[in-house]
Design a protein around this motif. Structure first.
Motif, short mmCIF file in Angstrom:
data_model
loop_
_atom_site.label_atom_id
_atom_site.label_comp_id
_atom_site.label_asym_id
_atom_site.label_seq_id
_atom_site.Cartn_x
_atom_site.Cartn_y
_atom_site.Cartn_z
N PRO A 158 12.49 2.42 -2.25
CA PRO A 158 12.06 2.07 -3.61
C PRO A 158 12.75 0.82 -4.16
N SER A 159 13.94 0.50 -3.68
CA SER A 159 14.63 -0.69 -4.16
C SER A 159 13.89 -1.97 -3.80
N LYS A 160 12.95 -1.87 -2.84
CA LYS A 160 12.18 -3.03 -2.42
C LYS A 160 10.80 -3.09 -3.06
N SER A 161 10.57 -2.20 -4.01
CA SER A 161 9.24 -2.09 -4.62
C SER A 161 8.91 -3.26 -5.54
N GLN A 197 7.06 -9.45 0.18
CA GLN A 197 8.19 -10.10 0.84
C GLN A 197 8.93 -9.11 1.75
N SER A 198 9.05 -7.87 1.30
CA SER A 198 9.74 -6.85 2.09
C SER A 198 8.97 -6.55 3.38
N ILE A 199 7.65 -6.51 3.27
CA ILE A 199 6.81 -6.25 4.45
C ILE A 199 6.95 -7.38 5.46
N GLY A 227 8.92 -9.57 10.39
CA GLY A 227 9.65 -10.68 10.97
C GLY A 227 10.78 -10.24 11.89
N SER A 228 11.35 -9.08 11.58
CA SER A 228 12.45 -8.56 12.41
C SER A 228 11.96 -8.11 13.79
N LEU A 229 10.62 -7.97 13.94
CA LEU A 229 10.05 -7.52 15.21
C LEU A 229 9.67 -8.68 16.12
N LEU A 282 3.27 2.52 3.11
CA LEU A 282 2.17 1.60 2.85
C LEU A 282 1.35 1.44 4.12
N ARG A 283 0.04 1.53 3.96
CA ARG A 283 -0.86 1.32 5.09
C ARG A 283 -1.18 -0.18 5.18
N LEU A 284 -1.06 -0.71 6.40
CA LEU A 284 -1.28 -2.13 6.62
C LEU A 284 -2.33 -2.36 7.70
N LYS A 285 -3.08 -3.44 7.56
CA LYS A 285 -4.00 -3.89 8.59
C LYS A 285 -3.46 -5.21 9.11
N ALA A 286 -3.08 -5.25 10.39
CA ALA A 286 -2.43 -6.44 10.93
C ALA A 286 -3.17 -7.00 12.14
#
Length: 214
Positions: free
Chosen positions: A17-20, A25-27, A32-34, A70-74
């Motif tokens: 929640p601290s990244k909400s 940017q958090s996503i 990016g870490s991957l 969160l659901r993402l489409k990548a």
């Protein structure tokens, strides 16, 4: 080059929640870490991505409180070399025992002497080490040469490739492509020549038939 693929993926990302306050940017930071790491889920190394957030409102997930999902489409660009695939890379080091190559700027590969075709002979020219073809003098591999080689194995943990030059499709990319163009031109010329011969023979046969009829 083989080993590259584009994949559509449906992802579920957990964020604290601290990244909400700045979810996008958090996503991007998490994805990016991957980058440039082998991922078992994707069965490859993630090179690039394009992502869309499907959820407009995130919900706290039961059992992983206080994280929300969160659901993402990548759209993912993956590097997944397999045995017998043809890869391309730049020669960065060369000796009589081995050729060292960098693929896509991040993955290292080595081609040892036993995996170099006997057609290539090691020699030095003006103190520069190189492998030169015995049959084609212009087919040379040295530091800086872009080469095409076969994959023998791929270490997913350290992203290291064992390669081979024992293939008619392996060697200097510049020479191979030029040689392919020359072969194509030769094939087209041969085909035109055969067509002219066929037309000529048929013209002679037709002329003989006319004389016989007359």
């Amino acid at each position: 080059m083989e080993g590259l693929s584009v994949a559509d993926a449906n992802l579920l990302m957990y964020l604290h929640p601290s990244k909400s306050r700045n979810v996008s940017q958090s996503i991007l930071r998490e994805l990016g870490s991957l980058l440039f790491k082998f991922n078992e889920t994707f069965d490859g190394v993630l090179l690039a991505y394009d992502v869309n957030i499907l959820d407009k409102q995130a919900k706290i997930l039961s059992g992983v409180h206080p994280y929300f999902g969160l659901r993402l489409k990548a759209n993912l660009l993956l590097f997944s070399p397999k045995p017998d695939m043809l890869l391309e890379g730049k020669v960065v080091k060369l000796s009589q025992e081995s050729i060292h190559v960098i693929v896509l700027g991040f993955s290292s590969a080595i081609i040892t002497a036993e995996n170099i075709h006997g057609e290539f002979k090691y020699r030095t020219k003006d103190k520069e080490e190189l492998f030169a073809s015995k049959s084609h003098k212009r087919h040379v591999i040295k530091v800086g040469t872009m080469i095409r080689f076969l994959v023998k194995s791929f270490d997913e943990e350290i992203l290291h490739i064992i390669g081979s030059l024992i293939s008619t499709h392996a060697g200097s990319i510049r020479w191979l492509d030029r040689h392919l163009e020359e072969d194509s031109e030769f094939d087209r010329s041969s085909m035109k020549s055969r067509d002219r011969e066929w037309l000529g023979d048929n013209h002679i046969k037709m002329s003989k038939k006319r004389r016989i009829t007359e």
